[in-house]
Enzyme design. Sequence first.
Site, PDB file in Angstrom:
ATOM      1  N   ASN A  13       0.828  -1.203   0.000  1.00 42.36           N
ATOM      2  CA  ASN A  13       0.000   0.000   0.000  1.00 42.36           C
ATOM      3  C   ASN A  13       0.861   1.250   0.000  1.00 42.36           C
ATOM      4  O   ASN A  13       0.358   2.366   0.094  1.00 42.36           O
ATOM      5  CB  ASN A  13      -0.912   0.023   1.245  1.00 42.36           C
ATOM      6  CG  ASN A  13      -2.104  -0.895   1.067  1.00 42.36           C
ATOM      7  OD1 ASN A  13      -2.741  -0.876   0.020  1.00 42.36           O
ATOM      8  ND2 ASN A  13      -2.383  -1.705   2.067  1.00 42.36           N
ATOM      9  N   ALA A  15       2.707   3.949  -1.623  1.00 44.49           N
ATOM     10  CA  ALA A  15       2.701   4.582  -2.944  1.00 44.49           C
ATOM     11  C   ALA A  15       4.122   4.884  -3.414  1.00 44.49           C
ATOM     12  O   ALA A  15       4.440   4.772  -4.598  1.00 44.49           O
ATOM     13  CB  ALA A  15       1.886   5.862  -2.898  1.00 44.49           C
ATOM     14  N   LYS A  17       6.922   3.189  -2.687  1.00 46.99           N
ATOM     15  CA  LYS A  17       7.550   1.941  -3.156  1.00 46.99           C
ATOM     16  C   LYS A  17       7.023   1.553  -4.535  1.00 46.99           C
ATOM     17  O   LYS A  17       7.773   1.142  -5.411  1.00 46.99           O
ATOM     18  CB  LYS A  17       7.227   0.794  -2.193  1.00 46.99           C
ATOM     19  CG  LYS A  17       8.122   0.709  -0.979  1.00 46.99           C
ATOM     20  CD  LYS A  17       7.845  -0.621  -0.277  1.00 46.99           C
ATOM     21  CE  LYS A  17       8.525  -0.713   1.055  1.00 46.99           C
ATOM     22  NZ  LYS A  17       8.195  -1.956   1.770  1.00 46.99           N
ATOM     23  N   ASP A  73       9.865  -7.841   1.832  1.00 47.64           N
ATOM     24  CA  ASP A  73      10.004  -7.626   3.263  1.00 47.64           C
ATOM     25  C   ASP A  73      11.451  -7.234   3.512  1.00 47.64           C
ATOM     26  O   ASP A  73      12.362  -7.807   2.895  1.00 47.64           O
ATOM     27  CB  ASP A  73       9.645  -8.892   4.042  1.00 47.64           C
ATOM     28  CG  ASP A  73       9.390  -8.573   5.511  1.00 47.64           C
ATOM     29  OD1 ASP A  73       8.809  -7.502   5.809  1.00 47.64           O
ATOM     30  OD2 ASP A  73       9.775  -9.382   6.383  1.00 47.64           O
ATOM     31  N   PHE A 151      13.898   7.441   6.079  1.00 45.68           N
ATOM     32  CA  PHE A 151      12.932   6.964   7.069  1.00 45.68           C
ATOM     33  C   PHE A 151      13.595   5.864   7.894  1.00 45.68           C
ATOM     34  O   PHE A 151      14.757   5.505   7.651  1.00 45.68           O
ATOM     35  CB  PHE A 151      11.671   6.435   6.380  1.00 45.68           C
ATOM     36  CG  PHE A 151      11.873   5.117   5.672  1.00 45.68           C
ATOM     37  CD1 PHE A 151      12.515   5.065   4.456  1.00 45.68           C
ATOM     38  CD2 PHE A 151      11.447   3.919   6.243  1.00 45.68           C
ATOM     39  CE1 PHE A 151      12.733   3.848   3.813  1.00 45.68           C
ATOM     40  CE2 PHE A 151      11.653   2.701   5.605  1.00 45.68           C
ATOM     41  CZ  PHE A 151      12.304   2.668   4.381  1.00 45.68           C
ATOM     42  N   ASP A 154      17.513   5.135   8.770  1.00 48.51           N
ATOM     43  CA  ASP A 154      18.428   5.857   7.868  1.00 48.51           C
ATOM     44  C   ASP A 154      19.410   6.800   8.573  1.00 48.51           C
ATOM     45  O   ASP A 154      20.582   6.868   8.173  1.00 48.51           O
ATOM     46  CB  ASP A 154      17.638   6.652   6.812  1.00 48.51           C
ATOM     47  CG  ASP A 154      17.157   5.763   5.671  1.00 48.51           C
ATOM     48  OD1 ASP A 154      17.618   4.614   5.574  1.00 48.51           O
ATOM     49  OD2 ASP A 154      16.322   6.231   4.873  1.00 48.51           O
ATOM     50  N   HIS A 179      19.492  -1.821  -0.483  1.00 49.14           N
ATOM     51  CA  HIS A 179      19.024  -3.209  -0.469  1.00 49.14           C
ATOM     52  C   HIS A 179      17.794  -3.376  -1.362  1.00 49.14           C
ATOM     53  O   HIS A 179      17.705  -4.309  -2.156  1.00 49.14           O
ATOM     54  CB  HIS A 179      18.711  -3.608   0.977  1.00 49.14           C
ATOM     55  CG  HIS A 179      17.877  -2.598   1.741  1.00 49.14           C
ATOM     56  ND1 HIS A 179      18.146  -1.252   1.716  1.00 49.14           N
ATOM     57  CD2 HIS A 179      16.770  -2.728   2.502  1.00 49.14           C
ATOM     58  CE1 HIS A 179      17.257  -0.614   2.463  1.00 49.14           C
ATOM     59  NE2 HIS A 179      16.396  -1.478   2.939  1.00 49.14           N
ATOM     60  N   ARG A 180      16.841  -2.446  -1.244  1.00 46.40           N
ATOM     61  CA  ARG A 180      15.601  -2.542  -2.030  1.00 46.40           C
ATOM     62  C   ARG A 180      15.911  -2.424  -3.522  1.00 46.40           C
ATOM     63  O   ARG A 180      15.404  -3.181  -4.347  1.00 46.40           O
ATOM     64  CB  ARG A 180      14.627  -1.445  -1.596  1.00 46.40           C
ATOM     65  CG  ARG A 180      13.189  -1.875  -1.664  1.00 46.40           C
ATOM     66  CD  ARG A 180      12.208  -0.888  -1.018  1.00 46.40           C
ATOM     67  NE  ARG A 180      12.823   0.142  -0.232  1.00 46.40           N
ATOM     68  CZ  ARG A 180      13.045   0.037   1.092  1.00 46.40           C
ATOM     69  NH1 ARG A 180      12.684  -1.027   1.750  1.00 46.40           N
ATOM     70  NH2 ARG A 180      13.625   1.022   1.753  1.00 46.40           N
TER      71      ARG A 180
HETATM   72  P1  IMP Z   1       9.629  -2.873   4.983  1.00 47.02           P
HETATM   73  O1  IMP Z   1       9.516  -4.372   5.010  1.00 47.02           O
HETATM   74  O2  IMP Z   1      10.290  -2.354   3.743  1.00 47.02           O
HETATM   75  O3  IMP Z   1       8.324  -2.198   5.295  1.00 47.02           O
HETATM   76  O4  IMP Z   1      10.636  -2.482   6.165  1.00 47.02           O
HETATM   77  C1  IMP Z   1      10.406  -2.855   7.527  1.00 47.02           C
HETATM   78  C2  IMP Z   1      11.174  -1.952   8.469  1.00 47.02           C
HETATM   79  O5  IMP Z   1      12.584  -2.099   8.267  1.00 47.02           O
HETATM   80  C3  IMP Z   1      10.907  -0.469   8.278  1.00 47.02           C
HETATM   81  O6  IMP Z   1       9.777  -0.054   9.007  1.00 47.02           O
HETATM   82  C4  IMP Z   1      12.196   0.147   8.837  1.00 47.02           C
HETATM   83  O7  IMP Z   1      12.179   0.165  10.250  1.00 47.02           O
HETATM   84  C5  IMP Z   1      13.256  -0.844   8.397  1.00 47.02           C
HETATM   85  N1  IMP Z   1      13.764  -0.464   7.050  1.00 47.02           N
HETATM   86  C6  IMP Z   1      13.577  -1.152   5.888  1.00 47.02           C
HETATM   87  N2  IMP Z   1      14.175  -0.513   4.862  1.00 47.02           N
HETATM   88  C7  IMP Z   1      14.740   0.595   5.386  1.00 47.02           C
HETATM   89  C8  IMP Z   1      15.507   1.663   4.817  1.00 47.02           C
HETATM   90  O8  IMP Z   1      15.757   1.743   3.599  1.00 47.02           O
HETATM   91  N3  IMP Z   1      15.924   2.614   5.671  1.00 47.02           N
HETATM   92  C9  IMP Z   1      15.667   2.582   7.009  1.00 47.02           C
HETATM   93  N4  IMP Z   1      14.948   1.639   7.585  1.00 47.02           N
HETATM   94  C10 IMP Z   1      14.492   0.631   6.785  1.00 47.02           C
END
Ligand code: IMP
Length: 194
Positions: A13, A15, A17, A73, A151, A154, A179-180
């Site tokens: 959900n 937007a 990403k 995830d 966020f 970071d 990573h993403r």
């Molecule tokens: P999600 O699975 O991408 O929603 O990430 C889960 C949690 O991991 C987030 O709420 C952050 O606490 C942490 N996290 C994931 N990716 C990042 C990032 O790129 N920067 C900082 N925190 C991250």
Amino acid sequence: MTTMKRKIVFATNNAHKLEEVAAILGEEFEVLGLRAIGCTADIPETSDTFAGNALQKAQYVKEHYGYDCFADDSGLEVDVLDGAPGVYSARYSGGGSEENMTKLLHKLTGKSERGAQFRTVIALLIGEETHLFEGIVRGTIINERCGEGGFGYDPIFVPEGYDLTFAQLGSEVKNRISHRAKAVEQLAKFLRND
Ligand code: IMP
């Protein structure tokens, strides 16, 4: 001649990403978020691994809506904490990002070993097949917050090869080395050749 775009659902959900992933996948794909397919459910994420949670989300969409689908995830894994907070990154302290960082910095007080990594796993369900893609960025956890951008964790994460935190580097750099980004690149490479 018009070519049909390939429809694929990203089980999110978020937007921001969605936009980021759609840009990497390019013109050939129409990337639909959960809202676009009418899914308002709070999809369970009860696994203790990134892959397990990503699969759980993708399987939910495939089963209930029938679309080919991928889900991600991510989290932060700190070496001296045996990979914590890991899959619990978002809910590490029971509060928000500020409290999560405070708890982590407290756990690392006085420790000189500060190695850590962000990790993303993407699960793709396409046809009858399941595929997993992973992206990792190594770095260190510094002693105090630096920077206003980004966020989550970071402001306390300095990626390898840089002297600034993800919060200071800005989204252009971060979206190239994160990573993403790495996991999405793997996914994109696979989908383009599929
Ligand atoms: P999600 O699975 O991408 O929603 O990430 C889960 C949690 O991991 C987030 O709420 C952050 O606490 C942490 N996290 C994931 N990716 C990042 C990032 O790129 N920067 C900082 N925190 C991250």
